[in-house]
Design a protein around this motif. Sequence first.
Motif: not given
Length: 182
Positions: A77-82, A96-101, A128-132, A139-143
Amino acid sequence: MNALHQLRTQLSAQGLTRWQALSPREQRGVSVLGILLGVWVFWSVAIAPALHTLRDSDNRRTHISQQQAHMVALQAQAKALQTRTPLARDEALRRLQSLTSGPQIQINVQGERVTVQLKGVPAPTLANWLTQARSQAQALPIEAHLSRSSNAGAVNAMPSNSPTVLWDGNLVLSLPTQHTTP
């Protein structure tokens, strides 16, 4: 030193006289008891710990192989992200908008940040939504300002006797910066 040697000689002389005072049957009984005590001490010090380790080795091997599989999955997973290609901000926002329904998760774009409002989102759905959002929209969570509530029977997939954890609140996400393609 001389007193210690004298004491040792006196004790062994007393022990020898006591031993000789015992009948041959009593001497055999004390000898057998001494041998049994020696065998028990040898067993408990040398053999029992080794047998315990041997019996426990299969469980340890299974646990270590599970840990190794988990670490290999995390490494992949780390290699895929890199190695992934960074998205343009607009493309990331579209994903991100397509994930949100649905009304439970609402997105509001404010400059470089995206505010996500949550209303009664079940914990597995949020995870699941945060992972996607991380993998597909980068997208990375800040707060995170979340409050937890419990609602029995809120999700039909869950048994009605077990409470479902729901989350309300706000998340602030950052999207990838705008990239210009040559």
